[in-house]
Design a protein around this motif. Structure first.
Motif, mmCIF file in Angstrom:
data_model
loop_
_atom_site.group_PDB
_atom_site.id
_atom_site.type_symbol
_atom_site.label_atom_id
_atom_site.label_comp_id
_atom_site.label_asym_id
_atom_site.label_seq_id
_atom_site.Cartn_x
_atom_site.Cartn_y
_atom_site.Cartn_z
ATOM 1 N N ILE A 89 41.719 42.222 43.905
ATOM 2 C CA ILE A 89 42.796 43.131 44.298
ATOM 3 C C ILE A 89 43.402 42.714 45.629
ATOM 4 C CG2 ILE A 89 43.286 45.493 45.081
ATOM 5 C CD1 ILE A 89 41.285 46.497 43.036
ATOM 6 N N SER A 90 44.736 42.798 45.686
ATOM 7 C CA SER A 90 45.467 42.645 46.939
ATOM 8 C C SER A 90 45.939 44.035 47.346
ATOM 9 C CB SER A 90 46.672 41.716 46.759
ATOM 10 O OG SER A 90 47.468 41.755 47.927
ATOM 11 N N CYS A 91 45.336 44.576 48.391
ATOM 12 C CA CYS A 91 45.726 45.904 48.864
ATOM 13 C C CYS A 91 47.116 45.864 49.490
ATOM 14 C CB CYS A 91 44.696 46.428 49.863
ATOM 15 S SG CYS A 91 43.054 46.677 49.140
ATOM 16 N N LYS A 92 47.535 44.707 49.949
ATOM 17 C CA LYS A 92 48.836 44.551 50.602
ATOM 18 C C LYS A 92 49.977 45.024 49.702
ATOM 19 C CE LYS A 92 51.968 40.873 51.880
ATOM 20 N NZ LYS A 92 52.147 39.425 51.871
ATOM 21 N N ASP A 93 49.942 44.650 48.426
ATOM 22 C CA ASP A 93 51.044 45.016 47.527
ATOM 23 C C ASP A 93 50.577 45.758 46.275
ATOM 24 O OD1 ASP A 93 49.873 42.963 46.135
ATOM 25 O OD2 ASP A 93 51.651 41.700 46.032
ATOM 26 N N ALA A 94 49.362 46.307 46.301
ATOM 27 C CA ALA A 94 48.811 47.087 45.181
ATOM 28 C C ALA A 94 48.857 46.293 43.877
ATOM 29 C CB ALA A 94 49.525 48.417 45.035
ATOM 30 N N SER A 95 48.381 45.052 43.948
ATOM 31 C CA SER A 95 48.357 44.207 42.753
ATOM 32 C C SER A 95 46.918 43.780 42.455
ATOM 33 C CB SER A 95 49.247 42.977 42.948
ATOM 34 O OG SER A 95 48.740 42.150 43.973
ATOM 35 N N TYR A 96 46.716 43.275 41.236
ATOM 36 C CA TYR A 96 45.376 42.831 40.862
ATOM 37 C C TYR A 96 45.444 41.657 39.886
ATOM 38 C CZ TYR A 96 45.909 45.059 36.289
ATOM 39 O OH TYR A 96 46.355 45.388 35.036
ATOM 40 N N TYR A 97 44.333 40.943 39.830
ATOM 41 C CA TYR A 97 44.135 39.862 38.868
ATOM 42 C C TYR A 97 42.812 40.136 38.171
ATOM 43 C CZ TYR A 97 43.210 35.290 36.901
ATOM 44 O OH TYR A 97 42.919 34.272 36.034
ATOM 45 N N ARG A 98 42.819 40.239 36.864
ATOM 46 C CA ARG A 98 41.584 40.498 36.120
ATOM 47 C C ARG A 98 40.846 39.178 35.947
ATOM 48 N NH1 ARG A 98 41.127 43.551 30.360
ATOM 49 N NH2 ARG A 98 42.451 41.831 29.731
ATOM 50 N N ARG A 99 39.655 39.086 36.548
ATOM 51 C CA ARG A 99 38.867 37.847 36.534
ATOM 52 C C ARG A 99 37.930 37.756 35.344
ATOM 53 N NH1 ARG A 99 35.710 36.922 41.598
ATOM 54 N NH2 ARG A 99 35.621 34.850 40.737
ATOM 55 N N ALA A 100 37.441 38.900 34.861
ATOM 56 C CA ALA A 100 36.479 38.873 33.756
ATOM 57 C C ALA A 100 36.365 40.260 33.146
ATOM 58 C CB ALA A 100 35.107 38.425 34.263
ATOM 59 N N TYR A 101 35.915 40.295 31.884
ATOM 60 C CA TYR A 101 35.586 41.573 31.256
ATOM 61 C C TYR A 101 34.497 41.377 30.207
ATOM 62 C CZ TYR A 101 38.562 40.228 27.249
ATOM 63 O OH TYR A 101 39.119 39.577 26.183
ATOM 64 N N VAL A 102 33.799 42.468 29.942
ATOM 65 C CA VAL A 102 32.782 42.508 28.895
ATOM 66 C C VAL A 102 32.932 43.833 28.173
ATOM 67 C CG1 VAL A 102 30.322 42.419 28.332
ATOM 68 C CG2 VAL A 102 31.182 41.136 30.292
ATOM 69 N N TYR A 103 33.009 43.784 26.827
ATOM 70 C CA TYR A 103 33.049 44.993 26.001
ATOM 71 C C TYR A 103 31.655 45.250 25.453
ATOM 72 C CZ TYR A 103 38.174 44.567 25.909
ATOM 73 O OH TYR A 103 39.492 44.480 26.258
ATOM 74 N N TYR A 104 31.211 46.519 25.509
ATOM 75 C CA TYR A 104 29.868 46.905 25.080
ATOM 76 C C TYR A 104 29.903 47.977 23.997
ATOM 77 C CZ TYR A 104 28.321 44.872 29.547
ATOM 78 O OH TYR A 104 28.068 44.036 30.604
ATOM 79 N N THR A 105 28.842 47.999 23.185
ATOM 80 C CA THR A 105 28.616 49.102 22.253
ATOM 81 C C THR A 105 27.921 50.214 23.034
ATOM 82 O OG1 THR A 105 26.431 48.279 21.614
ATOM 83 C CG2 THR A 105 28.316 47.528 20.277
ATOM 84 N N ALA A 106 27.678 51.344 22.368
ATOM 85 C CA ALA A 106 27.005 52.467 23.026
ATOM 86 C C ALA A 106 25.586 52.113 23.481
ATOM 87 C CB ALA A 106 26.969 53.675 22.093
ATOM 88 N N ASP A 107 24.940 51.156 22.793
ATOM 89 C CA ASP A 107 23.590 50.757 23.202
ATOM 90 C C ASP A 107 23.597 49.470 24.042
ATOM 91 O OD1 ASP A 107 24.315 49.184 21.073
ATOM 92 O OD2 ASP A 107 22.423 49.369 20.006
ATOM 93 N N ASP A 108 24.703 49.223 24.720
ATOM 94 C CA ASP A 108 24.879 48.126 25.675
ATOM 95 C C ASP A 108 24.783 46.717 25.089
ATOM 96 O OD1 ASP A 108 25.568 49.572 27.948
ATOM 97 O OD2 ASP A 108 23.474 49.960 28.453
#
Length: 150
Positions: A89-108
């Motif tokens: 996140i850049s607080c200067k201009d309220a922007s972000y770059y998504r570096r990674a994600y993981v999707y999980y089921t209810a049992d992780d």
């Protein structure tokens, strides 16, 4: 190489999952709950090529999807219960770059994961958030918590 990226994305987000301090920030109109890991907000050592003097922060975000009400729900069909994301996140201009994600089921169990393979970033890689959106609320709260913890 892609397998390595998946393993890294999973391990990057999973490591933080053991000592987390999730704090609910907002809820979307569709019922998803968005939380920040207050213990994982920190200054980033990643330099942005065209903004060398701007301080960026790294943030872990969790989205918990609503319980599906019908069989046509996207989250029910895919089995997604929650997702963890890492944003730069850049607080200067309220922007972000998504570096990674993981999707999980209810049992992780991991359904899907992704990690950026970009070795260098510029400000063009960042998405500017619009006022009164979930992403803007998350960015503003992360920046506020970071400033308070300094």
């Amino acid at each position: 190489m892609k397998r390595l990226a998946v393993i890294l994305a999973s391990s990057t987000l999973a490591i933080g999952a053991h000592a987390v301090n999730w704090s609910k920030v907002t809820e979307s109109q569709t019922g998803s709950i968005f939380s920040l890991d207050l213990g994982a907000i920190e200054r980033s050592d990643i330099n942005i090529l065209d903004e060398k003097r701007v301080e960026n922060i790294t943030v872990s975000i969790r989205r918990t999807y609503p319980t599906p009400k019908s069989t046509t729900s996207d989250s029910k069909e895919s089995g997604i219960h929650h997702s963890d994301q890492q944003w730069l996140i850049s607080c200067k201009d309220a922007s972000y770059y998504r570096r990674a994600y993981v999707y999980y089921t209810a049992d992780d169990k991991v359904i899907k994961s992704w990690q950026s393979e970009k070795p260098l970033l510029t400000t063009k890689d960042f998405k500017i958030t619009a006022p009164k959106t979930v992403s803007r609320i998350l960015v503003e709260q992360a920046c506020k918590n970071y400033e308070q913890a300094k």
